[in-house]
Write a protein that holds these residues in place. Structure first.
Motif, PDB file in Angstrom:
ATOM      1  N   CYS A 133     -25.645 -32.147  19.243  1.00 55.59           N
ATOM      2  CA  CYS A 133     -25.305 -31.314  20.399  1.00 55.59           C
ATOM      3  C   CYS A 133     -24.810 -29.923  19.989  1.00 55.59           C
ATOM      4  O   CYS A 133     -24.399 -29.127  20.853  1.00 55.59           O
ATOM      5  CB  CYS A 133     -24.244 -32.000  21.251  1.00 55.59           C
ATOM      6  SG  CYS A 133     -24.777 -33.533  22.042  1.00 55.59           S
ATOM      7  N   VAL A 180     -22.088 -29.117  18.449  1.00 59.15           N
ATOM      8  CA  VAL A 180     -20.639 -28.978  18.652  1.00 59.15           C
ATOM      9  C   VAL A 180     -19.963 -29.194  17.295  1.00 59.15           C
ATOM     10  O   VAL A 180     -20.196 -30.217  16.647  1.00 59.15           O
ATOM     11  CB  VAL A 180     -20.102 -30.010  19.670  1.00 59.15           C
ATOM     12  CG1 VAL A 180     -18.582 -29.933  19.776  1.00 59.15           C
ATOM     13  CG2 VAL A 180     -20.746 -29.792  21.034  1.00 59.15           C
ATOM     14  N   LYS A 196     -10.157 -24.370  26.709  1.00 59.60           N
ATOM     15  CA  LYS A 196     -11.040 -25.015  25.750  1.00 59.60           C
ATOM     16  C   LYS A 196     -10.912 -26.533  25.856  1.00 59.60           C
ATOM     17  O   LYS A 196      -9.871 -27.056  26.263  1.00 59.60           O
ATOM     18  CB  LYS A 196     -10.705 -24.558  24.332  1.00 59.60           C
ATOM     19  CG  LYS A 196     -11.123 -23.116  24.047  1.00 59.60           C
ATOM     20  CD  LYS A 196     -10.957 -22.775  22.583  1.00 59.60           C
ATOM     21  CE  LYS A 196     -11.485 -21.367  22.304  1.00 59.60           C
ATOM     22  NZ  LYS A 196     -11.355 -21.003  20.870  1.00 59.60           N
ATOM     23  N   LYS A 197     -11.976 -27.218  25.448  1.00 58.51           N
ATOM     24  CA  LYS A 197     -12.007 -28.673  25.534  1.00 58.51           C
ATOM     25  C   LYS A 197     -12.165 -29.278  24.145  1.00 58.51           C
ATOM     26  O   LYS A 197     -12.904 -28.739  23.307  1.00 58.51           O
ATOM     27  CB  LYS A 197     -13.170 -29.128  26.427  1.00 58.51           C
ATOM     28  CG  LYS A 197     -13.079 -28.659  27.864  1.00 58.51           C
ATOM     29  CD  LYS A 197     -14.279 -29.165  28.660  1.00 58.51           C
ATOM     30  CE  LYS A 197     -14.218 -28.723  30.108  1.00 58.51           C
ATOM     31  NZ  LYS A 197     -15.395 -29.231  30.874  1.00 58.51           N
ATOM     32  N   LYS A 226     -18.865 -31.480  27.558  1.00 57.93           N
ATOM     33  CA  LYS A 226     -19.012 -30.111  27.042  1.00 57.93           C
ATOM     34  C   LYS A 226     -17.789 -29.638  26.236  1.00 57.93           C
ATOM     35  O   LYS A 226     -17.168 -28.618  26.542  1.00 57.93           O
ATOM     36  CB  LYS A 226     -19.280 -29.130  28.183  1.00 57.93           C
ATOM     37  CG  LYS A 226     -20.603 -29.377  28.904  1.00 57.93           C
ATOM     38  CD  LYS A 226     -20.809 -28.369  30.024  1.00 57.93           C
ATOM     39  CE  LYS A 226     -22.214 -28.474  30.609  1.00 57.93           C
ATOM     40  NZ  LYS A 226     -22.518 -29.805  31.159  1.00 57.93           N
ATOM     41  N   ASP A 230     -15.568 -28.026  23.129  1.00 59.16           N
ATOM     42  CA  ASP A 230     -15.734 -26.936  22.172  1.00 59.16           C
ATOM     43  C   ASP A 230     -15.656 -27.440  20.741  1.00 59.16           C
ATOM     44  O   ASP A 230     -16.143 -26.786  19.820  1.00 59.16           O
ATOM     45  CB  ASP A 230     -14.644 -25.883  22.404  1.00 59.16           C
ATOM     46  CG  ASP A 230     -14.753 -25.255  23.778  1.00 59.16           C
ATOM     47  OD1 ASP A 230     -15.624 -24.394  23.956  1.00 59.16           O
ATOM     48  OD2 ASP A 230     -13.983 -25.660  24.673  1.00 59.16           O
ATOM     49  N   ILE A 237     -20.906 -36.261  25.256  1.00 61.11           N
ATOM     50  CA  ILE A 237     -20.667 -34.898  24.775  1.00 61.11           C
ATOM     51  C   ILE A 237     -21.387 -33.889  25.664  1.00 61.11           C
ATOM     52  O   ILE A 237     -20.833 -32.825  25.996  1.00 61.11           O
ATOM     53  CB  ILE A 237     -21.094 -34.767  23.300  1.00 61.11           C
ATOM     54  CG1 ILE A 237     -20.137 -35.581  22.418  1.00 61.11           C
ATOM     55  CG2 ILE A 237     -21.112 -33.304  22.860  1.00 61.11           C
ATOM     56  CD1 ILE A 237     -20.578 -35.708  20.973  1.00 61.11           C
ATOM     57  N   ARG A 238     -22.606 -34.232  26.089  1.00 59.32           N
ATOM     58  CA  ARG A 238     -23.334 -33.337  26.999  1.00 59.32           C
ATOM     59  C   ARG A 238     -22.622 -33.225  28.356  1.00 59.32           C
ATOM     60  O   ARG A 238     -22.612 -32.159  28.975  1.00 59.32           O
ATOM     61  CB  ARG A 238     -24.756 -33.871  27.215  1.00 59.32           C
ATOM     62  CG  ARG A 238     -25.583 -33.970  25.953  1.00 59.32           C
ATOM     63  CD  ARG A 238     -26.049 -32.648  25.438  1.00 59.32           C
ATOM     64  NE  ARG A 238     -27.071 -32.066  26.287  1.00 59.32           N
ATOM     65  CZ  ARG A 238     -27.683 -30.912  26.023  1.00 59.32           C
ATOM     66  NH1 ARG A 238     -27.348 -30.220  24.933  1.00 59.32           N
ATOM     67  NH2 ARG A 238     -28.607 -30.435  26.830  1.00 59.32           N
ATOM     68  N   LYS A 239     -21.991 -34.307  28.768  1.00 62.74           N
ATOM     69  CA  LYS A 239     -21.274 -34.320  30.052  1.00 62.74           C
ATOM     70  C   LYS A 239     -19.935 -33.583  29.957  1.00 62.74           C
ATOM     71  O   LYS A 239     -19.593 -32.780  30.838  1.00 62.74           O
ATOM     72  CB  LYS A 239     -21.048 -35.766  30.486  1.00 62.74           C
ATOM     73  CG  LYS A 239     -20.154 -35.924  31.716  1.00 62.74           C
ATOM     74  CD  LYS A 239     -19.858 -37.394  31.982  1.00 62.74           C
ATOM     75  CE  LYS A 239     -18.859 -37.573  33.108  1.00 62.74           C
ATOM     76  NZ  LYS A 239     -18.529 -39.008  33.343  1.00 62.74           N
TER      77      LYS A 239
END
Length: 354
Positions: free
Chosen positions: A113, A115, A2-3, A91, A93, A87-89
């Motif tokens: 986004c 998130v 997870k990120k 990605k 969690d 955030i799109r780059k």
């Protein structure tokens, strides 16, 4: 894996709780990135932790008239676009924010986004940046039970403040060697905040001849605020900023004089350090430090003196009196239920991450 993206900045108080979470996030299996300002203190602190750092444009939202109020909203809008692209780059969690104005565009972009984000509010009442961001967050952590009434029902979680574990394992001898101190006198540690306080610096330096009869003094006075004429004063060691040595210096300290930022006072509580708090006045802030300090005073953890009533003689007497009664404050802090909150926050992050 997870990120997670961490954010927050402007002062050390908006960064150090994030630093406290780092080893625990890594242990939980998170890949960590950080979004902060171009030149804020968070950039240096995160680079020291070897965390990937991404800079965005940041503007301050002021409650008072300033010409920058007309230009800073455009900086925030630019930061919002930068945050959205990051955030799109990346990605992630989940996003975890410790507040400060740089965090506002990050939390807003996270909402766009889809998130989830978690905000941590350290002070008794939410600051302006967090007030703006809270409607877009999934959860809001706080330090004080009194704060719950200021937060949306269903989002608020009483967690306390993350404390860096290394602060609890300092080595007195390392600090004594660093400062060139001996064992014959107690150590007084002065903390004026990450940027320093001219008022506290000047007051303490004016009292040095008397204080040094009883104490050895470590003084964190802020960037650019060292006093060259005092460099060789025996028993007095000054620093612009204290980094990895802080845990050792805390271990050596017998009494601490500090501002009343929420993270700082929670560290003093966890360490059971007798302390005198000099909160920022309501004229110089929104009054959050006054609320924090008097809450600790009521619970018996601290002695509080406000800037408006300080004079050298009064402060000197207070220092001697507090040191004399130090065990009273230590015993009160040992009874506190405000324990380190890391496990609680990590669990909340894991539950909220999509």
């Amino acid at each position: 894996m997870k990120k997670i993206i961490l954010t927050g900045g402007g002062t050390a108080g908006h960064v150090t709780p994030n630093i406290a979470l780092l080893p625990h996030l890594k242990k939980a299996g998170f890949e960590i990135s950080y979004i902060g300002s171009y030149d804020g203190i968070e950039k240096r602190l995160m680079e020291e932790q070897h965390i990937p750092y991404y800079s965005i444009s940041s503007g301050k939202l002021r409650r008072y008239f300033d010409m920058k109020n007309f230009s800073d909203p455009f900086k925030v809008i630019k930061g919002l676009g930068q945050s959205y692209r990051l955030i799109r780059k990346l990605k992630p969690d989940i996003i975890f924010s410790k507040g400060g104005f740089v965090s506002v565009p990050v939390i807003l972009a996270a909402k766009f986004c889809h998130v989830p984000s978690i905000i941590h509010e350290s002070d008794m009442t939410p600051g302006l940046a967090n007030k703006i961001a809270i409607p877009y967050a999934a959860k809001v952590c706080c330090n004080f039970p009194e704060t719950l009434k200021y937060l949306p029902e269903g989002k608020a979680v009483l967690t306390g403040s993350p404390i860096r574990s290394e602060l609890l394992s300092g080595n007195k001898e390392n600090a004594r060697k660093l400062c060139g101190f001996h064992k014959d006198k107690p150590v007084l540690f002065i903390i004026g905040g990450s940027s320093g306080s001219k008022f506290i610096n000047d007051t303490i330096r004016g009292l040095l001849p008397e204080l040094l009869k009883t104490f050895q003094i470590i003084h964190m006075c802020g960037k650019g605020k060292l006093e060259e004429s005092l460099r060789k004063t025996k028993g007095y060691k000054q620093f612009e900023y204290i980094g990895t040595e802080l845990n050792d210096i805390f271990a050596l300290s017998d009494l601490v004089i500090s501002r009343a930022g929420a993270n700082s006072i929670c560290e003093l509580l966890a360490l059971h350090k007798p302390n005198i708090l000099i909160p920022l006045s309501a004229n110089a802030s929104r009054g959050d430090q006054l609320l924090n300090a008097h809450s600790f005073e009521k619970q018996g953890y601290s002695v509080v003196i406000e800037e408006e009533i300080i004079n050298p003689d009064k402060l000197f007497k207070m220092i001697l009196e507090t040191y004399k009664n130090r065990e009273r404050y230590v015993n009160a802090m040992k009874q506190s239920t405000m324990m380190d909150s890391i496990d609680k926050i990590i669990s909340l992050i894991e539950e909220t991450a999509k």
